[in-house]
Scaffold this active site. Structure first.
Site, PDB file in Angstrom:
ATOM      1  N   ASP A 195      35.562 -36.072 -30.051  1.00 33.51           N
ATOM      2  CA  ASP A 195      35.349 -35.518 -31.390  1.00 33.51           C
ATOM      3  C   ASP A 195      36.728 -35.243 -31.993  1.00 33.51           C
ATOM      4  OD1 ASP A 195      36.232 -33.017 -30.341  1.00 33.51           O
ATOM      5  OD2 ASP A 195      34.741 -31.922 -31.512  1.00 33.51           O
ATOM      6  N   ASP A 218      27.587 -42.919 -30.984  1.00 31.62           N
ATOM      7  CA  ASP A 218      28.029 -44.263 -30.598  1.00 31.62           C
ATOM      8  C   ASP A 218      28.702 -44.192 -29.233  1.00 31.62           C
ATOM      9  OD1 ASP A 218      31.303 -44.431 -31.289  1.00 31.62           O
ATOM     10  OD2 ASP A 218      30.191 -42.931 -32.411  1.00 31.62           O
TER      11      ASP A 218
END
Length: 236
Positions: A180, A205
């Protein structure tokens, strides 16, 4: 009193704030999951809302993209508005083989290529970790809801478009679950100010396998994660 980036009034925020990156996602959460909703801030279109979930006061506010942006909002929420618990809710790209699309990843710790926590810690390495009570509550809620969950280390990247794609193989070797751009910064701010923080992410993903969710599956996965986050917020 308003801050340079948040124009809410004292008492507008609950002790627990859920924080997606996208302010429009904050609006969606407020309108979809909360009752008695009040918009409490809108500076730079970074919307914040407070309402109730199952009768308990909960707030939601966007934090933007990247550690510099989220650090500003998290700092001001804790230091100026008395927020005690920050729960980041967002998405990540998986790197470990056993992490699948639509899994929920809970960041027990957050590695990073950012230097913000070294700056905060006089040049030393700082172990950016989640609050244990928040972590345990979220894991239990995910399991109770039969949401597939992985718990461990995530990596907060400064660059979305990295010039070193080979780093992902090294992350996999070291057991990183996914990537992230905010968790490590949020954990650092919370630790510095004596608050609690947690990051809950959906896997949108898989970076190494080139897999991506459809828009429909992405929304379903987000809603499943939101139920985990909201139940965590009212059970801590």
């Amino acid at each position: 009193m308003a801050t340079p980036h948040i124009n809410a009034q004292p008492g507008d925020f609950a002790e627990t704030v859920l924080m997606p990156g996208d302010p429009l996602r904050a609006k969606y959460i407020a309108e979809t999951f909360l009752e008695d909703v009040k918009q409490v801030c809108d500076v730079r279109s970074m919307f914040g809302f407070t309402g109730t979930y199952k009768g308990k006061k909960v707030s939601v506010m966007g934090h933007g993209m990247g550690i510099p942006s989220c650090s500003i909002y998290v700092h001001e929420l804790i230091a100026e508005y008395g927020v005690k618990n920050i729960i980041r809710i967002g998405s990540c790209g998986a790197v470990r083989d056993d992490v699948k699309l639509m899994d929920v990843v809970i960041g027990m710790g957050a590695s990073t290529d950012s230097k913000v926590n070294r700056i905060r810690f006089s040049g030393h390495d700082f172990a950016a970790i989640a609050d244990y009570d928040l972590l345990e509550t979220a894991v239990n809620q995910a399991r109770a809801q039969q949401v597939p969950v992985k718990v461990g280390n995530v990596f907060s990247a400064d660059l979305f478009y990295t010039p070193e794609p080979e780093i992902f193989e090294k992350m996999k070797k070291l057991g990183i679950l996914g990537v992230d751009m905010e968790a490590a910064g949020i954990y650092g701010v919370a630790a510095d100010l004596g608050a609690r923080a947690l990051t809950i992410l959906t896997v949108s993903d898989h970076i190494l396998r080139g897999e991506k969710l459809s828009s429909e599956d992405r929304q379903k996965s987000f809603n499943d994660m939101m139920k985990v986050a909201l139940e965590t917020a009212i059970n801590i």
